[in-house]
Design a protein around this motif. Structure first.
Motif, mmCIF file in Angstrom:
data_model
loop_
_atom_site.group_PDB
_atom_site.id
_atom_site.type_symbol
_atom_site.label_atom_id
_atom_site.label_comp_id
_atom_site.label_asym_id
_atom_site.label_seq_id
_atom_site.Cartn_x
_atom_site.Cartn_y
_atom_site.Cartn_z
ATOM 1 N N LYS A 103 7.202 -4.265 -7.842
ATOM 2 C CA LYS A 103 7.446 -4.113 -9.284
ATOM 3 C C LYS A 103 6.302 -4.736 -10.085
ATOM 4 C CE LYS A 103 12.522 -3.904 -9.210
ATOM 5 N NZ LYS A 103 13.787 -4.599 -9.603
ATOM 6 N N THR A 104 5.815 -5.876 -9.627
ATOM 7 C CA THR A 104 4.686 -6.530 -10.301
ATOM 8 C C THR A 104 3.448 -5.646 -10.259
ATOM 9 O OG1 THR A 104 5.523 -8.738 -9.748
ATOM 10 C CG2 THR A 104 3.186 -8.568 -10.314
ATOM 11 N N VAL A 105 3.166 -5.084 -9.066
ATOM 12 C CA VAL A 105 2.011 -4.197 -8.910
ATOM 13 C C VAL A 105 2.178 -2.941 -9.760
ATOM 14 C CG1 VAL A 105 0.788 -2.710 -7.273
ATOM 15 C CG2 VAL A 105 1.372 -5.050 -6.624
ATOM 16 N N ASP A 106 3.374 -2.397 -9.786
ATOM 17 C CA ASP A 106 3.632 -1.184 -10.567
ATOM 18 C C ASP A 106 3.354 -1.419 -12.050
ATOM 19 O OD1 ASP A 106 4.515 1.394 -11.253
ATOM 20 O OD2 ASP A 106 6.558 0.681 -11.547
ATOM 21 N N ALA A 107 3.891 -2.536 -12.581
ATOM 22 C CA ALA A 107 3.679 -2.848 -14.000
ATOM 23 C C ALA A 107 2.202 -3.080 -14.288
ATOM 24 C CB ALA A 107 4.501 -4.075 -14.383
ATOM 25 N N PHE A 108 1.520 -3.740 -13.354
ATOM 26 C CA PHE A 108 0.096 -4.045 -13.513
ATOM 27 C C PHE A 108 -0.742 -2.770 -13.504
ATOM 28 C CE2 PHE A 108 -3.942 -4.849 -11.228
ATOM 29 C CZ PHE A 108 -4.561 -5.674 -12.150
ATOM 30 N N ILE A 109 -0.486 -1.887 -12.549
ATOM 31 C CA ILE A 109 -1.239 -0.633 -12.456
ATOM 32 C C ILE A 109 -0.976 0.242 -13.675
ATOM 33 C CG2 ILE A 109 -1.392 1.557 -11.186
ATOM 34 C CD1 ILE A 109 -1.079 -0.028 -8.601
ATOM 35 N N THR A 110 0.283 0.312 -14.091
ATOM 36 C CA THR A 110 0.623 1.114 -15.266
ATOM 37 C C THR A 110 -0.111 0.616 -16.501
ATOM 38 O OG1 THR A 110 2.828 1.595 -14.358
ATOM 39 C CG2 THR A 110 2.507 1.918 -16.734
ATOM 40 N N SER A 111 -0.184 -0.705 -16.643
ATOM 41 C CA SER A 111 -0.835 -1.304 -17.806
ATOM 42 C C SER A 111 -2.343 -1.077 -17.789
ATOM 43 C CB SER A 111 -0.538 -2.804 -17.848
ATOM 44 O OG SER A 111 -1.275 -3.442 -18.862
ATOM 45 N N ASN A 112 -2.967 -1.159 -16.608
ATOM 46 C CA ASN A 112 -4.424 -1.126 -16.523
ATOM 47 C C ASN A 112 -5.023 0.240 -16.192
ATOM 48 O OD1 ASN A 112 -5.676 -4.036 -16.691
ATOM 49 N ND2 ASN A 112 -3.737 -4.257 -15.577
ATOM 50 N N LEU A 113 -4.266 1.094 -15.521
ATOM 51 C CA LEU A 113 -4.797 2.398 -15.131
ATOM 52 C C LEU A 113 -4.093 3.562 -15.821
ATOM 53 C CD1 LEU A 113 -5.388 1.842 -11.286
ATOM 54 C CD2 LEU A 113 -7.045 1.678 -13.150
ATOM 55 N N GLY A 114 -2.950 3.278 -16.437
ATOM 56 C CA GLY A 114 -2.297 4.319 -17.219
ATOM 57 C C GLY A 114 -1.365 5.232 -16.451
ATOM 58 N N GLU A 118 3.896 4.548 -8.270
ATOM 59 C CA GLU A 118 4.555 5.612 -7.506
ATOM 60 C C GLU A 118 3.646 6.839 -7.364
ATOM 61 O OE1 GLU A 118 7.466 6.565 -5.012
ATOM 62 O OE2 GLU A 118 7.514 4.732 -6.250
ATOM 63 N N MET A 119 2.826 7.078 -8.369
ATOM 64 C CA MET A 119 1.935 8.243 -8.340
ATOM 65 C C MET A 119 0.826 8.094 -7.294
ATOM 66 S SD MET A 119 1.462 9.185 -12.369
ATOM 67 C CE MET A 119 0.319 10.511 -11.956
ATOM 68 N N ILE A 120 0.485 6.863 -6.954
ATOM 69 C CA ILE A 120 -0.589 6.610 -5.978
ATOM 70 C C ILE A 120 -0.074 5.734 -4.839
ATOM 71 C CG2 ILE A 120 -2.538 6.936 -7.554
ATOM 72 C CD1 ILE A 120 -2.566 3.945 -8.050
ATOM 73 N N ASN A 121 1.195 5.884 -4.516
ATOM 74 C CA ASN A 121 1.857 5.020 -3.551
ATOM 75 C C ASN A 121 1.254 5.096 -2.155
ATOM 76 O OD1 ASN A 121 3.808 3.130 -2.811
ATOM 77 N ND2 ASN A 121 5.298 4.698 -2.267
ATOM 78 N N THR A 122 0.620 6.218 -1.823
ATOM 79 C CA THR A 122 0.043 6.381 -0.480
ATOM 80 C C THR A 122 -1.463 6.121 -0.446
ATOM 81 O OG1 THR A 122 -0.268 8.756 -0.845
ATOM 82 C CG2 THR A 122 1.811 8.068 0.173
ATOM 83 N N VAL A 123 -2.070 5.814 -1.603
ATOM 84 C CA VAL A 123 -3.508 5.551 -1.658
ATOM 85 C C VAL A 123 -3.812 4.189 -1.038
ATOM 86 C CG1 VAL A 123 -5.479 5.157 -3.202
ATOM 87 C CG2 VAL A 123 -3.858 7.016 -3.675
ATOM 88 N N PRO A 125 -4.866 0.602 -0.637
ATOM 89 C CA PRO A 125 -4.923 -0.414 -1.693
ATOM 90 C C PRO A 125 -6.334 -0.822 -2.102
ATOM 91 C CG PRO A 125 -3.191 -0.946 -0.130
ATOM 92 C CD PRO A 125 -3.935 0.223 0.444
ATOM 93 N N PHE A 126 -7.294 -0.851 -1.153
ATOM 94 C CA PHE A 126 -8.645 -1.282 -1.544
ATOM 95 C C PHE A 126 -9.273 -0.284 -2.508
ATOM 96 C CE2 PHE A 126 -10.396 1.590 1.700
ATOM 97 C CZ PHE A 126 -11.595 1.975 1.128
ATOM 98 N N MET A 127 -8.869 0.984 -2.421
ATOM 99 C CA MET A 127 -9.394 1.980 -3.348
ATOM 100 C C MET A 127 -8.827 1.778 -4.751
ATOM 101 S SD MET A 127 -9.872 5.570 -1.348
ATOM 102 C CE MET A 127 -11.362 5.800 -0.376
ATOM 103 N N ILE A 128 -7.575 1.361 -4.815
ATOM 104 C CA ILE A 128 -6.976 1.049 -6.116
ATOM 105 C C ILE A 128 -7.680 -0.161 -6.721
ATOM 106 C CG2 ILE A 128 -4.848 0.392 -7.306
ATOM 107 C CD1 ILE A 128 -3.334 1.858 -5.048
ATOM 108 N N SER A 129 -7.983 -1.144 -5.880
ATOM 109 C CA SER A 129 -8.735 -2.316 -6.359
ATOM 110 C C SER A 129 -10.081 -1.893 -6.927
ATOM 111 C CB SER A 129 -8.930 -3.317 -5.214
ATOM 112 O OG SER A 129 -7.692 -3.827 -4.756
ATOM 113 N N ALA A 130 -10.730 -0.918 -6.272
ATOM 114 C CA ALA A 130 -12.025 -0.441 -6.751
ATOM 115 C C ALA A 130 -11.901 0.239 -8.107
ATOM 116 C CB ALA A 130 -12.635 0.520 -5.732
#
Length: 285
Positions: A103-114, A118-123, A125-130
């Protein structure tokens, strides 16, 4: 998406003891059968100021092609990378985190990446960090590799790579998904504060041009991928690069640009080239 791919792509002896006392990111490679010298330069993938020093521009003028970690102008790079962004074996971020952490990651990604996690749940993680790199800087992100490529383009010189996208992503895949996810969770919980502090310190160390300080900085990084997987991310790749650098430099004088953390240390490119019989000199001015 193309911008994200670029961010990810632009996602490590006794002869060297005296030489490494000189602080420089640019080194001249000569001798051992080379008809003309080549140069190797330690880059940084994200920066607030990617202005190239005059000594770098001079070295680019003296060489006939640019070699980066990846062939950044390869038209197939984006397609190749997109084919490997997903985790294997049905693993998802949700499976790698507790319900609370997800939930923390979801809120963080939503806030910073828009978009939601859930939309990138299978990506991976290091690519999301990038994707978050631009958020770690208090400026518009610049890249040294991009500046090098501009000059190569102006000089109508070829750009080649030491690795393929597939090989480089296979390297990252050697870092367990759980470790990657743990780092993304730490980033989310600190709301980028940890990452911003480390990036600022890294930029300061890079500016010093002290390649030994740069490798030591990576070894003490709070990011486990950087500090605990140095053999995978740096050492093994450095060993693989030496034969390629030799062959490329013997074919034509080349300007090599690789991440600065690859240069220093016992297993660094400078030391390995010296042990292979080349004269490797720092270009201070």
């Amino acid at each position: 998406m193309k911008k994200i791919i670029l961010l990810i792509a632009i996602s490590l002896s006794n002869l060297i003891t005296a030489q490494n006392n000189s602080k420089s990111l640019l080194w001249k490679i000569s001798g051992n059968g080379l008809s003309e010298p080549s140069y190797i330069y330690g880059t940084i993938h994200i920066s607030c100021d990617a202005t190239l020093p005059q000594k770098v521009k001079t070295a680019l003028d003296k060489t006939n092609q640019l070699c980066l970690e990846l062939d950044m102008d390869d038209p197939n790079m984006q397609t190749e990378m997109m084919s490997q962004v997903m985790m294997k074996d049905g693993i998802t971020m949700k499976k790698l985190a507790s319900e609370e952490d997800y939930k923390t990651v979801d809120a963080f990604i939503t806030s910073n990446l828009g978009f939601s996690a859930e939309m990138i749940n299978t990506v991976k993680p290091f690519m999301i960090s990038a994707m978050l790199y631009p958020k770690m800087l208090d400026c518009e992100m610049q890249s040294v590799e991009t500046e090098l490529m501009k000059i190569a383009s102006d000089q109508k010189e070829e750009v080649i790579g030491l690795e393929t996208v597939t090989f480089q992503l296979d390297v990252f895949d050697q870092v367990p998904y759980q470790v990657q996810m743990n780092e993304l969770i730490k980033t989310a919980k600190s709301d980028l504060k940890r990452d911003k502090a480390e990036i600022n310190e890294m930029l300061s160390v890079y500016k010093s041009e002290d390649i030994e300080a740069i490798i030591n900085f990576s070894k003490k990084s709070d990011n486990v991928i950087t500090s605990k997987f140095g053999e995978i991310m740096l050492d093994n790749r450095n060993r693989n690069w030496i034969a390629k650098i030799e062959a490329i430099a013997k074919n034509k004088p080349t300007f090599f640009g690789v991440g600065a953390a690859h240069l220093g240390g016992e297993m660094g490119i400078i030391n390995l080239l010296s042990k292979a019989g080349y004269k490797v000199e720092p270009i201070v001015k």
